[in-house]
Scaffold this motif. Structure first.
Motif, PDB file in Angstrom:
ATOM      1  N   LEU A  21       0.826  -1.208   0.000  1.00 48.99           N
ATOM      2  CA  LEU A  21       0.000   0.000   0.000  1.00 48.99           C
ATOM      3  C   LEU A  21       0.859   1.256   0.000  1.00 48.99           C
ATOM      4  O   LEU A  21       0.357   2.354  -0.085  1.00 48.99           O
ATOM      5  CB  LEU A  21      -0.941   0.005   1.210  1.00 48.99           C
ATOM      6  CG  LEU A  21      -2.097  -0.984   1.074  1.00 48.99           C
ATOM      7  CD1 LEU A  21      -2.898  -1.050   2.352  1.00 48.99           C
ATOM      8  CD2 LEU A  21      -2.996  -0.615  -0.090  1.00 48.99           C
ATOM      9  N   ASN A  23       3.796   2.935  -2.149  1.00 45.91           N
ATOM     10  CA  ASN A  23       4.481   2.804  -3.429  1.00 45.91           C
ATOM     11  C   ASN A  23       5.307   4.036  -3.731  1.00 45.91           C
ATOM     12  O   ASN A  23       4.909   5.153  -3.394  1.00 45.91           O
ATOM     13  CB  ASN A  23       3.459   2.626  -4.550  1.00 45.91           C
ATOM     14  CG  ASN A  23       2.694   1.314  -4.409  1.00 45.91           C
ATOM     15  OD1 ASN A  23       3.130   0.280  -4.852  1.00 45.91           O
ATOM     16  ND2 ASN A  23       1.564   1.387  -3.736  1.00 45.91           N
ATOM     17  N   PHE A  61      14.086  15.896  -4.910  1.00 46.08           N
ATOM     18  CA  PHE A  61      14.083  14.521  -5.410  1.00 46.08           C
ATOM     19  C   PHE A  61      15.341  14.248  -6.209  1.00 46.08           C
ATOM     20  O   PHE A  61      15.919  15.149  -6.799  1.00 46.08           O
ATOM     21  CB  PHE A  61      12.825  14.272  -6.241  1.00 46.08           C
ATOM     22  CG  PHE A  61      11.584  14.502  -5.442  1.00 46.08           C
ATOM     23  CD1 PHE A  61      11.246  13.620  -4.413  1.00 46.08           C
ATOM     24  CD2 PHE A  61      10.791  15.614  -5.652  1.00 46.08           C
ATOM     25  CE1 PHE A  61      10.124  13.843  -3.641  1.00 46.08           C
ATOM     26  CE2 PHE A  61       9.662  15.842  -4.886  1.00 46.08           C
ATOM     27  CZ  PHE A  61       9.334  14.957  -3.876  1.00 46.08           C
TER      28      PHE A  61
ATOM     29  N   TYR B 763       0.633  11.616   0.358  1.00 41.98           N
ATOM     30  CA  TYR B 763       1.991  11.444  -0.156  1.00 41.98           C
ATOM     31  C   TYR B 763       2.973  11.873   0.925  1.00 41.98           C
ATOM     32  O   TYR B 763       2.683  12.751   1.727  1.00 41.98           O
ATOM     33  CB  TYR B 763       2.212  12.311  -1.395  1.00 41.98           C
ATOM     34  CG  TYR B 763       1.435  11.860  -2.599  1.00 41.98           C
ATOM     35  CD1 TYR B 763       1.972  10.959  -3.509  1.00 41.98           C
ATOM     36  CD2 TYR B 763       0.147  12.326  -2.829  1.00 41.98           C
ATOM     37  CE1 TYR B 763       1.263  10.544  -4.624  1.00 41.98           C
ATOM     38  CE2 TYR B 763      -0.578  11.918  -3.940  1.00 41.98           C
ATOM     39  CZ  TYR B 763      -0.017  11.023  -4.839  1.00 41.98           C
ATOM     40  OH  TYR B 763      -0.714  10.609  -5.929  1.00 41.98           O
ATOM     41  N   ILE B 765       7.464  12.150   1.793  1.00 46.15           N
ATOM     42  CA  ILE B 765       8.818  12.058   1.244  1.00 46.15           C
ATOM     43  C   ILE B 765       9.655  11.143   2.128  1.00 46.15           C
ATOM     44  O   ILE B 765       9.605  11.233   3.349  1.00 46.15           O
ATOM     45  CB  ILE B 765       9.438  13.463   1.159  1.00 46.15           C
ATOM     46  CG1 ILE B 765       8.697  14.233   0.069  1.00 46.15           C
ATOM     47  CG2 ILE B 765      10.930  13.397   0.850  1.00 46.15           C
ATOM     48  CD1 ILE B 765       8.901  15.684   0.133  1.00 46.15           C
ATOM     49  N   VAL B 782      12.682  10.274  -2.252  1.00 48.01           N
ATOM     50  CA  VAL B 782      11.670   9.783  -3.194  1.00 48.01           C
ATOM     51  C   VAL B 782      10.299  10.177  -2.641  1.00 48.01           C
ATOM     52  O   VAL B 782      10.143  10.443  -1.454  1.00 48.01           O
ATOM     53  CB  VAL B 782      11.728   8.249  -3.370  1.00 48.01           C
ATOM     54  CG1 VAL B 782      12.957   7.842  -4.116  1.00 48.01           C
ATOM     55  CG2 VAL B 782      11.627   7.540  -2.035  1.00 48.01           C
ATOM     56  N   LEU B 783       9.332  10.211  -3.543  1.00 49.14           N
ATOM     57  CA  LEU B 783       7.966  10.521  -3.138  1.00 49.14           C
ATOM     58  C   LEU B 783       7.201   9.204  -3.019  1.00 49.14           C
ATOM     59  O   LEU B 783       7.177   8.407  -3.954  1.00 49.14           O
ATOM     60  CB  LEU B 783       7.303  11.439  -4.168  1.00 49.14           C
ATOM     61  CG  LEU B 783       5.937  12.002  -3.769  1.00 49.14           C
ATOM     62  CD1 LEU B 783       6.079  12.962  -2.594  1.00 49.14           C
ATOM     63  CD2 LEU B 783       5.291  12.712  -4.941  1.00 49.14           C
ATOM     64  N   LYS B 784       6.605   9.002  -1.848  1.00 50.32           N
ATOM     65  CA  LYS B 784       5.861   7.756  -1.611  1.00 50.32           C
ATOM     66  C   LYS B 784       4.372   8.042  -1.621  1.00 50.32           C
ATOM     67  O   LYS B 784       3.925   9.028  -1.047  1.00 50.32           O
ATOM     68  CB  LYS B 784       6.236   7.190  -0.244  1.00 50.32           C
ATOM     69  CG  LYS B 784       7.684   6.764  -0.138  1.00 50.32           C
ATOM     70  CD  LYS B 784       7.821   5.297  -0.401  1.00 50.32           C
ATOM     71  CE  LYS B 784       9.241   4.844  -0.069  1.00 50.32           C
ATOM     72  NZ  LYS B 784       9.496   3.513  -0.607  1.00 50.32           N
ATOM     73  N   ARG B 785       3.656   7.151  -2.239  1.00 52.95           N
ATOM     74  CA  ARG B 785       2.209   7.250  -2.220  1.00 52.95           C
ATOM     75  C   ARG B 785       1.685   6.252  -1.198  1.00 52.95           C
ATOM     76  O   ARG B 785       2.055   5.068  -1.236  1.00 52.95           O
ATOM     77  CB  ARG B 785       1.632   6.937  -3.593  1.00 52.95           C
ATOM     78  CG  ARG B 785       0.117   6.979  -3.613  1.00 52.95           C
ATOM     79  CD  ARG B 785      -0.504   5.959  -4.555  1.00 52.95           C
ATOM     80  NE  ARG B 785       0.058   5.984  -5.887  1.00 52.95           N
ATOM     81  CZ  ARG B 785       0.551   4.900  -6.481  1.00 52.95           C
ATOM     82  NH1 ARG B 785       0.587   3.741  -5.857  1.00 52.95           N
ATOM     83  NH2 ARG B 785       1.035   4.980  -7.694  1.00 52.95           N
ATOM     84  N   TYR B 786       0.867   6.706  -0.284  1.00 56.91           N
ATOM     85  CA  TYR B 786       0.255   5.814   0.691  1.00 56.91           C
ATOM     86  C   TYR B 786      -1.195   5.596   0.288  1.00 56.91           C
ATOM     87  O   TYR B 786      -1.939   6.545   0.107  1.00 56.91           O
ATOM     88  CB  TYR B 786       0.314   6.435   2.092  1.00 56.91           C
ATOM     89  CG  TYR B 786       1.705   6.421   2.677  1.00 56.91           C
ATOM     90  CD1 TYR B 786       2.662   7.348   2.259  1.00 56.91           C
ATOM     91  CD2 TYR B 786       2.070   5.477   3.627  1.00 56.91           C
ATOM     92  CE1 TYR B 786       3.942   7.333   2.779  1.00 56.91           C
ATOM     93  CE2 TYR B 786       3.357   5.459   4.160  1.00 56.91           C
ATOM     94  CZ  TYR B 786       4.291   6.383   3.729  1.00 56.91           C
ATOM     95  OH  TYR B 786       5.562   6.371   4.245  1.00 56.91           O
TER      96      TYR B 786
END
Lengths: 332, 801
Positions: A21, A23, A61, B763, B765, B782-786
């Protein structure tokens, strides 16, 4: 704490334990950013030096840029060694302009106000160029300084998590000139001569030298009465500073020698207290207010943006006109 | 007020001139339960004469005397009924009982004409969903939710995944007037917004108005969600209930007396995650000296009693009581800590219906509503010798209490006019926040409470549904609203207008204008339906929110297949809308402005506007029913103190929003249903880069940056300039029904997020190590999507007798 428990609860409910969940967004889908120039400078007719801090932003980033160090002070991440010594920095009043030179010890650009005077009511433009990047900002020095009317100064004994400290307590007032927009910043410091203790390991001896320094007050403000004030709805009224507090300077322990504390022989000597009232321009006020309000780590509050008046870059170029009230020390 | 009475007398006198007019009136009820039916179409076939029953099932029609009069009573889900009066020569009272069409048999009924054509009503921008349909649409964990079904309608959007908050035409979830039996409900959600507090078993009708608001409603900018509870069956005891994964519920209703003059309804629901999880949590910590006991539950209770006091009077008493509690206790040899969050609504309404003859119907309501929210935390350290160490306690509460009275009249002077008028007053008492902190490491305890604020909100209105000629129907209304704070009185006129011009048979053009004021505001900085969101009143410094909305569109009814099509466009301007200042939070204990408990200092007001177009194609009954709704919209905000005065898209600005809902009766016993939703991602602010800022802020003589202090901050670009990924999801369900000897049972199996789409919830970081070819490790962000909910199957067992 409670807020985090809430979040935790939500995560548990959503079977957050399940790793899939979470990503990583591919870099190609991230917004593209490039490094921008940053500049910071606050100028006033009362200063002897114009100083400009020039640096750049780091895209968040991708890989962390090398060539600089990370320093964490009071929970803030600060990059050091990020100055751009090769940049060209120019200040202009519309008619004449001057180049600022790089001061390596302080990692900033400077010029004496003897070479380029700052005058009340005038507009200045700062231009920073580095490679093919060019950032620019302008500010106008407020017409007049606003004098401090009255002050109160007391010595208090306050409790600080069980310890008792003698503390100076300070506040002052001033009259806001009507029919004009004003922004204020209050500052105060005690001018103190104190000892610097050096320790010679070889000779097992102690050296003591004297130095004069400014010890600043900290301010506890409520509602609109903070170190930064605006006359938005209070035009022409008498303003009151927040309460400034500062511990009385006592001889500091610098370390231990053979189990006994090393304390300077001479105690600190106070010369007096300087009260400063800055009549600032809008960028000064907006920038400091936005940095003060910037709490960017709370997941439950909207991130707050930091003010900038720089075109093609970030940062601030702001001006103020300052008045000083000197209260000499009674012991002296 | 004068205007009001002038209109009244003019219309009354108009009747005196026409001597040959007669009135037919009465109540329309459901046969069996005798539940009064609102919204039933009553009309004379082949003419423009017609009306609609009011909230209490009352209708009145004044028509010319005739040799014979044919009347048709028609309502979705019920058998159409026809009455012939021959001759129609005197004033008549005619009470009608409509038989409910069993959904199993509806397939065969569907070919029959149902006369609830949208093209014939002056009202636009209104959504009505039959409760039976709500019960067939797939739901999250099988918990049927009225608000989540409404989110599937065009112009109504959800906020974040799983949340019940309604964003109507660019407005926030606080801009919806949610009324349950005349009582305003302040926080309509359970479990941090994942479930609404409305138990569909206890509801009779649900109606959402997005624009063209009739003058009888006021107090919110964006929508009116009017819900009525069932009255309670009068024939015999009935029950309905269900056992699901999250909660169980039971509703009982029946007559109270043998004479069947009174009936009751009681409906309850409770979750049991805490009870089921307790042994599991306990066994996990078997060997730990410190035991942590987290838990959560919610419950709600609806109750209603109604008494018939003769043909002209009726009394109803209804109430709602619900509570959420989240707790985490930690008890061990070194610590004793108890923390909790709880919140809940309570409402009570006493209503009295009275008929003043055949043409004037009155309802008077006494209303009480209460919402409170509390955080409490207590921690005590215990030393090894068993003695107590530091103690800390925190109590935070926030409350609203309302008492209200309102009287509404429905007056039917003749066939061309149907007039509603009334007055209402609500006495609010707000305690926005009260905080008490005590601890042995503070010299003094901190006790800060914002003084309770008392205010009076009132309104007076008149509206006339007027049909000057056959092809034109209008609703012209005016509302005068006022809000009195301790030292200021706001009085605002609110003109309302809506009209439908019939262009062809079953095809009409509609237009509407509404001016609204909102005197109570919700401060929210999470976007979730958290109870920490604070309700605050208009004050001397905080002005009421205002909106002006204009909408226009077309409505078309098709006969075969029986479809309803609407296409609407709207423009809404909102002024003085409130938002937290950037960086502010409801409980600023950790920040520089910890002393600022006065919320007025933490908010800022601005302007917002929204425009868009909505398309709906709906089939309310038949073997295959459902709808497709699409919204194309833009919402923008401009606040002097947000985003440095620049225009920006608020978080829930949504360009595209599409919902497809289908219900298919496979056989008499099996129903299949599915929904698919698609929505543009939320507008978010994410950091793009970092940089040091240098302040003119000297702190110590040892400072190396001369008098300046540096601080690392994030650069975000413009506010909300990052778009989250689009949201889409499919839910499916199948229901198996069976009639047993004493009851009917339904097994439901459902799947939430059928194709396991990873929709963004938030989201963040994160820093990840990267090792290059040379073997050195560097870190990169990195960018994380939850995501919140993956593929989630559920089942439930429901029964009815």
């Amino acid at each position: 704490m409670t807020r985090y428990s809430l979040l935790l609860m939500l995560l548990v409910l959503g079977n957050m334990a399940c790793d899939t969940l979470v990503n990583t967004i591919p870099e190609s889908e991230l917004p593209k950013t490039t490094s921008q120039l940053t500049l910071f400078s606050f100028i006033s007719p009362q200063d002897t030096l114009i100083r400009v801090k020039v640096s750049q932003t780091r895209p968040l980033f991708g890989e962390v840029l090398t060539g600089s160090n990370l320093m964490i002070i009071n929970g803030d991440t600060i990059y050091t060694g990020d100055a751009l010594p090769k940049a060209s920095v120019q200040i202009s009043d519309g008619k004449t302009s001057a180049a600022l030179t790089y001061v390596p010890q302080e990692e900033l650009f400077a010029i004496s106000t003897k070479q380029f005077p700052i005058l009340a009511g005038k507009t200045y433009t700062l231009t920073v160029a580095e490679g093919n990047r060019r950032a620019e900002a302008s500010c106008t020095i407020p017409e007049n300084a606003v004098t401090i009317q009255k002050y109160t100064l007391d010595t208090l004994v306050v409790s600080n998590f069980g310890l008792r400290d003698s503390t100076l307590s300070l506040s002052f007032t001033w009259q806001d000139p009507g029919q004009q927009t004003n922004y204020y910043r209050v500052k105060a410091y005690e001018l103190v001569e104190f000892s610097i203790v050096g320790f010679d390991d070889k000779n097992q001896s102690i050296t003591e030298s004297r130095q004069v320094g400014k010890f600043y007050f900290s301010w506890t403000g409520i509602a609109n009465r903070t170190v930064l004030q605006s006359d938005g709805q209070l035009d022409g009224t008498v303003f009151l500073s927040p309460q400034g507090r500062k511990k009385l300077e006592v001889a500091q322990t610098f370390g231990f020698l053979n189990g006994s504390p090393i304390t300077p022989k001479k105690p600190p000597v106070s010369f007096g207290i300087s009260l400063l009232l800055l009549n600032t321009d809008a960028p000064y006020y907006l920038f400091h207010k936005s940095v003060q309000d910037a709490r960017q780590d709370n997941p439950f509050s909207e991130p707050s943006l930091v003010y900038s008046n720089v075109t093609n870059g970030l940062g601030v170029f702001a001006g103020f006109n300052q008045s000083t009230l000197w209260i000499p020390s009674r012991e002296k | 007020m004068r205007l009001f009475f002038t209109c009244f007398f003019l219309l009354s006198s108009g009747i005196c001139f026409s001597q040959n007019l007669l009135t037919i009136s009465g109540f329309v009820r459901e046969s069996g339960s005798q539940e009064q039916l609102p919204g039933v179409n009553v009309f004379v076939p082949g003419t423009a004469f017609g009306t609609v029953t009011n909230t209490y099932g009352f209708y009145s029609l004044t028509l010319p005397a005739a040799d014979s009069l044919r009347l048709i009573y028609s309502f979705v889900g019920y058998e159409k009924t026809e009455r012939l009066l021959s001759p129609f020569s005197q004033n008549t009272t005619l009470n009608i009982f409509l038989a409910s069409v069993n959904q199993l048999d509806e397939v065969t009924v569907s070919a029959r004409r149902q006369e609830d054509y949208v093209s014939r009503s002056a009202q636009m921008s209104q959504v009505e969903i039959p409760i039976q349909q709500i019960k067939k649409i797939p739901a999250f964990f099988g918990e049927k939710d009225v608000l989540k079904v409404l989110q599937l309608m065009p112009g109504v959007q959800k906020g974040t995944e799983g949340q019940t908050g309604l964003y109507v035409r660019g407005g926030g979830p606080d801009q919806n007037l949610i009324i349950l039996d005349d009582a305003v409900v302040y926080n309509a959600s359970h479990l941090f917004g994942f479930f609404s507090i409305f138990n569909s078993d206890a509801l009779k009708s649900v109606e959402l108005t997005k624009g063209g608001f009739p003058a009888r409603y006021g107090g919110r900018l964006s929508s009116v969600l009017d819900m009525n509870m069932k009255e309670g069956s009068k024939d015999k005891l009935h029950g309905e209930g269900g056992i699901g994964l999250i909660s169980s519920r039971l509703t009982l209703e029946g007559p109270l007396t043998k004479s069947k003059k009174a009936s009751f309804l009681v409906s309850g629901r409770r979750t049991y995650i805490d009870i089921l999880a307790a042994p599991l949590i306990k066994s996990q910590q078997r060997n730990d000296p410190t035991q942590v006991r987290p838990g959560y539950y919610f419950y709600d209770l609806n109750a209603k009693v109604n008494v018939d006091l003769g043909a002209k009077d009726k009394l109803y008493l209804s109430g709602y009581f619900g509570r959420d509690r989240f707790y985490a206790n930690e008890i061990g040899p070194e610590i004793d800590s108890r923390n909790g969050l709880d919140w809940g609504n309570a409402t009570a309404t006493l209503r009295w219906n009275h008929l003043f003859g055949q043409k004037l119907f009155a309802n008077t309501s006494l209303i009480a509503s209460n919402f409170n929210f509390g955080v409490n935390s207590y921690t005590k350290d215990i030393y090894e010798d068993g003695s107590s160490g530091d103690e800390f306690s925190l109590d935070y509460t926030s409350k609203i209490r309302d008492f209200g009275i309102k009287t509404d009249f429905d007056f039917y002077p003749n066939t061309q006019h149907a007039i509603k008028f009334g007055v209402q007053a609500t006495f609010h008492r707000f305690v926005p926040s009260a905080l008490a902190i005590q601890g042995s490491f503070f010299d003094q305890s901190i006790e800060r409470s914002v003084r309770p604020v008392n205010s009076v909100e009132s309104g007076i209105y008149v509206e006339d549904t007027w049909q000057p000629f056959n092809a034109l129907k209008m609703n012209v209304g005016f509302r005068l609203s006022s809000f009195t704070t301790e030292s200021k009185n706001y009085i605002r006129p609110e003109p309302r207008f809506s009209a439908a011009l019939r262009l062809a048979k079953d095809f009409s053009f509609k237009v509407s204008y509404a001016h609204m004021n909102q005197y109570v505001h919700l401060l929210s900085n999470t976007g979730l339906g958290l109870p920490t969101d604070l309700w605050v009143p208009t004050t001397d410094r905080v002005a009421p929110q205002q909106s002006k909305q204009i909408a226009a569109g077309f409505a078309k009814d098709l006969e075969n297949p029986a479809l309803t099509l609407t296409l609407e466009g709207y423009y809404k301007d909102m002024n003085n809308i409130l938002n937290y200042k950037e960086g502010s939070s409801f409980l600023s204990l950790d920040g520089e402005n910890a002393n600022e408990l006065n919320w007025e200092n933490n908010v800022t007001s601005g302007r917002g506007w929204s425009y868009g177009t909505e398309f709906l194609i709906q089939k309310k009954y038949g073997r295959l029913s459902g709808w497709i709704g699409y919204t194309l919209s833009w919402t923008q905000w401009k606040f002097p103190e947000l985003n440095f005065g620049q225009t920006f898209f608020p978080r829930y600005d949504r360009r595209h929003d599409l919902s497809v809902v289908g219900i298919f009766e496979l056989t008499k016993r099996i129903t299949l249903s599915a929904t698919w939703v698609y929505g543009t991602g939320n507008a978010l602010t994410i950091p793009l880069s970092t940089y040091n800022v240098y302040r003119d802020n000297a702190t110590s003589p040892y400072n190396q940056f001369l008098d300046w202090t540096g601080r690392g901050v994030n650069e975000y670009g413009a506010k909300n300039s990052f778009r989250a990924e689009p949201f889409h999801r499919m839910d499916i369900a199948v229901q198996f029904r069976k009639k047993l000897k004493h009851h009917e049972r339904t097994w439901e199996f459902g799947v939430y997020n059928a194709y396991n789409r990873r929709n963004p919830f938030f989201y963040d970081i994160a820093s990840e190590p990267v090792t290059n070819a040379a073997g050195t490790t560097t870190y990169r962000n990195v960018l994380k999507r939850y995501s919140l909910f993956p593929f989630l199957p559920s089942f439930s067992y429901n029964f009815k007798f």
